[in-house]
Design an enzyme around this catalytic site. Structure first.
Site, PDB file in Angstrom:
ATOM      1  N   CYS A  32      36.283  40.595  37.122  1.00 14.17           N
ATOM      2  CA  CYS A  32      37.273  41.375  37.858  1.00 14.17           C
ATOM      3  C   CYS A  32      38.499  41.662  36.993  1.00 14.17           C
ATOM      4  O   CYS A  32      39.134  40.744  36.481  1.00 14.17           O
ATOM      5  CB  CYS A  32      37.688  40.615  39.114  1.00 14.17           C
ATOM      6  SG  CYS A  32      39.007  41.437  39.999  1.00 14.17           S
ATOM      7  N   CYS A  35      41.880  40.063  38.784  1.00 13.77           N
ATOM      8  CA  CYS A  35      42.133  38.642  39.019  1.00 13.77           C
ATOM      9  C   CYS A  35      43.190  38.151  38.014  1.00 13.77           C
ATOM     10  O   CYS A  35      43.342  38.725  36.939  1.00 13.77           O
ATOM     11  CB  CYS A  35      40.841  37.837  38.880  1.00 13.77           C
ATOM     12  SG  CYS A  35      39.944  37.671  40.448  1.00 13.77           S
ATOM     13  N   HIS A  89      40.591  37.035  45.080  1.00 10.72           N
ATOM     14  CA  HIS A  89      39.633  38.092  44.755  1.00 10.72           C
ATOM     15  C   HIS A  89      39.041  38.773  45.993  1.00 10.72           C
ATOM     16  O   HIS A  89      38.612  39.925  45.932  1.00 10.72           O
ATOM     17  CB  HIS A  89      38.529  37.520  43.869  1.00 10.72           C
ATOM     18  CG  HIS A  89      37.533  38.531  43.429  1.00 10.72           C
ATOM     19  ND1 HIS A  89      37.848  39.555  42.552  1.00 10.72           N
ATOM     20  CD2 HIS A  89      36.239  38.725  43.776  1.00 10.72           C
ATOM     21  CE1 HIS A  89      36.778  40.312  42.368  1.00 10.72           C
ATOM     22  NE2 HIS A  89      35.789  39.831  43.100  1.00 10.72           N
ATOM     23  N   ASN A 129      41.935  52.479  49.814  1.00 13.38           N
ATOM     24  CA  ASN A 129      40.535  52.621  50.196  1.00 13.38           C
ATOM     25  C   ASN A 129      39.943  51.239  50.289  1.00 13.38           C
ATOM     26  O   ASN A 129      40.138  50.426  49.399  1.00 13.38           O
ATOM     27  CB  ASN A 129      39.759  53.405  49.127  1.00 13.38           C
ATOM     28  CG  ASN A 129      40.210  54.848  49.037  1.00 13.38           C
ATOM     29  OD1 ASN A 129      40.683  55.417  50.017  1.00 13.38           O
ATOM     30  ND2 ASN A 129      40.084  55.426  47.855  1.00 13.38           N
ATOM     31  N   HIS A 142      43.324  45.946  46.676  1.00  9.93           N
ATOM     32  CA  HIS A 142      44.305  46.766  45.959  1.00  9.93           C
ATOM     33  C   HIS A 142      44.498  48.106  46.635  1.00  9.93           C
ATOM     34  O   HIS A 142      43.662  48.552  47.404  1.00  9.93           O
ATOM     35  CB  HIS A 142      43.869  46.989  44.505  1.00  9.93           C
ATOM     36  CG  HIS A 142      42.659  47.875  44.354  1.00  9.93           C
ATOM     37  ND1 HIS A 142      41.375  47.419  44.576  1.00  9.93           N
ATOM     38  CD2 HIS A 142      42.537  49.181  44.028  1.00  9.93           C
ATOM     39  CE1 HIS A 142      40.526  48.415  44.377  1.00  9.93           C
ATOM     40  NE2 HIS A 142      41.195  49.497  44.049  1.00  9.93           N
TER      41      HIS A 142
END
Ligand code: ZN
Ligand code: ZN
Ligand code: FE
Length: 333
Positions: A32, A35, A89, A129, A142
């Site tokens: 990720c 992170c 996460h 989104n 996010h």
């Protein structure tokens, strides 16, 4: 070399953002990038905003050659930012600490103010989104902010509607909607500064809007008190959605604010949520009639869907209480 340009759509009278460098962007990476400890994020933060590594718009855009005579071409000048709302996460706006939410709202306001200073930016578009069905490429919670060199068509339409209404009636359209709907069946939740409503004119199945009581245009104009109340309203909306079916509900969340250049006293900022599930196992597709004509069909009475949402919100409130969060605003039965 990658290209960032905007091409004029002469039939619709709006711009298309063309970015050739984005086709190669990573899709659902194994590690990720958001992170803590990732190259871009580092350590020592709880909510941060970063430049998007694969922006649609650029501060040093290159363009293709002369456009055909029926169109026009401008550099795709702008900025694309990412706001990471938590170091965790997994999750959503209803699982992060409340102070992160307040900080998130504050960052959206600060970014709006900062991006507004850029002479090349005409509009700041913050959106979120969520869910693979919406096409999200990174799971880590996010949001994004696009700082655009033009006013999007949908906002031009809203500006014209609100200005026309003001000329006609001498008052603000959204202020009047809040007044008339305040005690009606479509309002789900309200606090000192905001209402959460499934609008009379909803287009998506459980579409909801957040309307501020105060008449203002930009996220950068939120008072400290309003930042707290807005955070709670966002928490209410998202936890309601996630309690609706037995899964975390995909949605799009968009802030409609005024352009950052010029004077738009009749515009009233608001936030809209679009959801795509009609039922737990049935989706609403935007297809020919919706995309091809911008004519939406709503396959149920909006007032019936409000009832479902109000039931979901009761379940959500119980879950929030278990997490130690007591709402300050009120649920509308
Ligand atoms: Zn992550
Ligand atoms: Zn207003
Ligand atoms: Fe809107």
């Amino acid at each position: 070399m990658s290209v960032n340009e905007i091409r004029w759509h002469p039939l619709l009278g709006t711009w298309v953002i063309v970015a050739s460098g984005r086709a190669t962007r990573p899709w659902r990476d194994a590690t990720c990038p958001f992170c803590p400890g990732a190259p871009e994020t580092g350590y020592g933060w709880d909510v941060i905003s970063l430049d998007n590594r694969y922006p649609s718009l650029s501060t040093s855009p290159s363009v293709t050659s002369t456009p055909p005579s029926f169109s026009k071409l401008e550099p795709g000048y702008g900025r694309c930012k990412v706001v990471i709302e938590t170091t965790e996460h997994e999750g959503d706006l209803d699982t992060i600490p409340f102070q992160n939410l307040v900080k998130y709202v504050d960052i959206l306001g600060r970014e709006t103010a900062e991006l507004a200073e850029d002479p090349g930016i005409k509009y700041v578009a913050p959106f979120r989104n969520k869910g693979e069905l919406i096409g999200v490429s990174i799971h880590h919670p996010h949001s994004q902010i696009y700082a655009l060199p033009f006013i999007p068509l949908r906002i031009e339409r809203e500006l014209a509607s609100m200005e026309g209404y003001y000329k006609d009636k001498g008052s603000c359209l959204v202020c009047d909607i809040v007044k008339e709907e305040e005690l009606g069946e479509r309002v789900i939740y309200r606090n000192r500064d905001f209402i959460l409503i499934l609008p009379y004119y909803a287009q998506w199945p459980h579409e909801c809007h957040i309307y501020p009581r105060r008449h203002f245009q930009l996220l950068s104009q939120l008072t400290d008190g309003e930042k707290e109340s807005l955070s709670e309203t966002l928490l209410v909306a998202v936890s309601m959605y996630n309690s609706l079916f037995n899964f975390s509900l995909p949605y799009m969340m968009v802030t409609h604010q005024a352009p950052v250049k010029g004077h738009y006293p009749h515009y009233h900022l608001h936030i809209e949520f679009y959801t795509i599930h009609r039922y737990a196992d049935k989706l609403k597709y935007a297809a020919g009639i919706e995309w091809g004509y911008w004519a939406f069909t709503y396959d149920e009475l909006p007032e019936n869907r409000v009832k479902e949402l109000k039931e979901a919100l009761k379940r959500a409130v119980n879950r929030l209480k278990e997490r130690g969060y007591n709402l300050r605003g009120e649920l509308i039965p």
